[in-house]
Motif scaffolding. Structure first.
Motif, PDB file in Angstrom:
ATOM      1  N   UNK A   1      63.382 110.065  18.218  1.00  0.00           N
ATOM      2  CA  UNK A   1      62.852 111.386  18.501  1.00  0.00           C
ATOM      3  C   UNK A   1      61.821 111.729  17.433  1.00  0.00           C
ATOM      4  N   UNK A   2      60.651 112.156  17.867  1.00  0.00           N
ATOM      5  CA  UNK A   2      59.610 112.601  16.954  1.00  0.00           C
ATOM      6  C   UNK A   2      59.807 114.096  16.736  1.00  0.00           C
ATOM      7  N   UNK A   3      59.904 114.487  15.484  1.00  0.00           N
ATOM      8  CA  UNK A   3      60.236 115.862  15.150  1.00  0.00           C
ATOM      9  C   UNK A   3      59.058 116.563  14.473  1.00  0.00           C
ATOM     10  N   UNK A   4      58.991 117.871  14.683  1.00  0.00           N
ATOM     11  CA  UNK A   4      57.965 118.704  14.069  1.00  0.00           C
ATOM     12  C   UNK A   4      58.571 120.069  13.766  1.00  0.00           C
ATOM     13  N   UNK A   5      58.208 120.598  12.631  1.00  0.00           N
ATOM     14  CA  UNK A   5      58.713 121.910  12.228  1.00  0.00           C
ATOM     15  C   UNK A   5      57.741 122.979  12.701  1.00  0.00           C
ATOM     16  N   UNK A   6      58.275 124.113  13.113  1.00  0.00           N
ATOM     17  CA  UNK A   6      57.429 125.205  13.571  1.00  0.00           C
ATOM     18  C   UNK A   6      58.140 126.538  13.463  1.00  0.00           C
ATOM     19  N   UNK A   7      57.452 127.563  13.946  1.00  0.00           N
ATOM     20  CA  UNK A   7      57.973 128.921  13.908  1.00  0.00           C
ATOM     21  C   UNK A   7      57.874 129.500  15.310  1.00  0.00           C
ATOM     22  N   UNK A   8      58.945 130.159  15.755  1.00  0.00           N
ATOM     23  CA  UNK A   8      58.990 130.758  17.085  1.00  0.00           C
ATOM     24  C   UNK A   8      58.045 131.956  17.124  1.00  0.00           C
ATOM     25  N   UNK A   9      57.148 131.972  18.120  1.00  0.00           N
ATOM     26  CA  UNK A   9      56.220 133.096  18.268  1.00  0.00           C
ATOM     27  C   UNK A   9      56.466 133.884  19.550  1.00  0.00           C
ATOM     28  N   UNK A  10      57.230 133.315  20.482  1.00  0.00           N
ATOM     29  CA  UNK A  10      57.566 134.023  21.718  1.00  0.00           C
ATOM     30  C   UNK A  10      58.831 133.400  22.302  1.00  0.00           C
ATOM     31  N   UNK A  11      59.599 134.236  22.979  1.00  0.00           N
ATOM     32  CA  UNK A  11      60.861 133.779  23.559  1.00  0.00           C
ATOM     33  C   UNK A  11      60.817 134.023  25.062  1.00  0.00           C
ATOM     34  N   UNK A  12      61.199 133.002  25.831  1.00  0.00           N
ATOM     35  CA  UNK A  12      61.331 133.082  27.282  1.00  0.00           C
ATOM     36  C   UNK A  12      62.758 132.698  27.646  1.00  0.00           C
ATOM     37  N   UNK A  72      60.247 109.382  21.730  1.00  0.00           N
ATOM     38  CA  UNK A  72      59.164 108.441  21.432  1.00  0.00           C
ATOM     39  C   UNK A  72      58.631 107.767  22.679  1.00  0.00           C
ATOM     40  N   UNK A  73      59.522 107.389  23.594  1.00  0.00           N
ATOM     41  CA  UNK A  73      59.066 106.691  24.795  1.00  0.00           C
ATOM     42  C   UNK A  73      58.164 107.577  25.649  1.00  0.00           C
ATOM     43  N   UNK A  74      58.390 108.886  25.632  1.00  0.00           N
ATOM     44  CA  UNK A  74      57.516 109.787  26.376  1.00  0.00           C
ATOM     45  C   UNK A  74      56.126 109.824  25.757  1.00  0.00           C
ATOM     46  N   UNK A  75      56.071 109.818  24.445  1.00  0.00           N
ATOM     47  CA  UNK A  75      54.786 109.824  23.755  1.00  0.00           C
ATOM     48  C   UNK A  75      54.013 108.540  24.031  1.00  0.00           C
ATOM     49  N   UNK A  76      54.693 107.406  23.987  1.00  0.00           N
ATOM     50  CA  UNK A  76      54.033 106.124  24.239  1.00  0.00           C
ATOM     51  C   UNK A  76      53.559 106.045  25.689  1.00  0.00           C
ATOM     52  N   UNK A  79      50.593 108.347  26.172  1.00  0.00           N
ATOM     53  CA  UNK A  79      49.377 107.802  25.551  1.00  0.00           C
ATOM     54  C   UNK A  79      48.790 106.690  26.402  1.00  0.00           C
ATOM     55  N   UNK A  80      49.625 105.818  26.898  1.00  0.00           N
ATOM     56  CA  UNK A  80      49.139 104.742  27.761  1.00  0.00           C
ATOM     57  C   UNK A  80      48.510 105.304  29.031  1.00  0.00           C
ATOM     58  N   UNK A  81      49.141 106.304  29.594  1.00  0.00           N
ATOM     59  CA  UNK A  81      48.623 106.908  30.815  1.00  0.00           C
ATOM     60  C   UNK A  81      47.266 107.559  30.571  1.00  0.00           C
ATOM     61  N   UNK A  82      47.141 108.316  29.500  1.00  0.00           N
ATOM     62  CA  UNK A  82      45.916 109.067  29.238  1.00  0.00           C
ATOM     63  C   UNK A  82      44.769 108.166  28.772  1.00  0.00           C
ATOM     64  N   UNK A  83      45.066 107.183  27.955  1.00  0.00           N
ATOM     65  CA  UNK A  83      44.000 106.356  27.382  1.00  0.00           C
ATOM     66  C   UNK A  83      43.738 105.065  28.153  1.00  0.00           C
ATOM     67  N   UNK A  84      44.788 104.417  28.621  1.00  0.00           N
ATOM     68  CA  UNK A  84      44.625 103.096  29.222  1.00  0.00           C
ATOM     69  C   UNK A  84      44.249 103.153  30.699  1.00  0.00           C
TER      70      UNK A  84
END
Length: 151
Positions: A1-12, A72-76, A79-84
């Protein structure tokens, strides 16, 4: 899993919008002088904030620090779909036009048509799968108030 830190700006219901700070590794790269991303980094474009919609089952409020993740598999695959795929469309149609004996201007136009067709296919696929929860970023955990990085 690729992780990123962030801050909540809106809640749905069932999701939150998270503000993240785009980071670049250009300062540690050996070819940063000859790279477009390195140029954007020097111009200050890499420090912009990005907004991501992430699915969440947690009770969060605006301003909470969170860790979001994407597989990670979704990212790969993405990327293949968009670039290749557009490149494959370009080359395959150009080769087909060449094999059919078309003149060079027609081969070039055919290649551009193959590229545009593949780009449209990528766009259609992204719209078709945009609502799939299995393909969405998710909130992995909430951060304690003292551990969140300032945004």
């Amino acid at each position: 899993m690729i992780e990123e830190q962030g801050r909540v700006v809106a809640v749905e219901p069932g999701a939150v919008w998270v503000e993240t700070l785009r980071k670049s590794t250009c300062s540690s790269c050996s070819v940063k002088a000859g790279c477009g991303q390195g140029l954007l980094d020097q111009l200050g474009a890499s420090g912009r904030r990005g907004y991501v919609r992430a699915l969440s089952s947690l009770q969060l409020a605006v301003g909470d620090g969170v860790i979001i993740g994407v597989r990670e598999d979704l990212l790969v695959r993405g990327s293949l779909l968009v670039y290749l795929l557009p490149l494959l469309g370009l080359f395959s149609v150009a080769i087909l036009a060449e094999q059919l004996g078309l003149s060079e201007p027609w081969v070039i136009l055919s290649a551009l048509f193959g590229f545009l067709f593949a780009c449209c296919a990528v766009r259609w696929r992204s719209r078709f799968t945009a609502g799939d929860p299995a393909l969405q970023p998710v909130v992995l955990r909430a951060l304690l108030a003292g551990t969140a990085t300032a945004f």
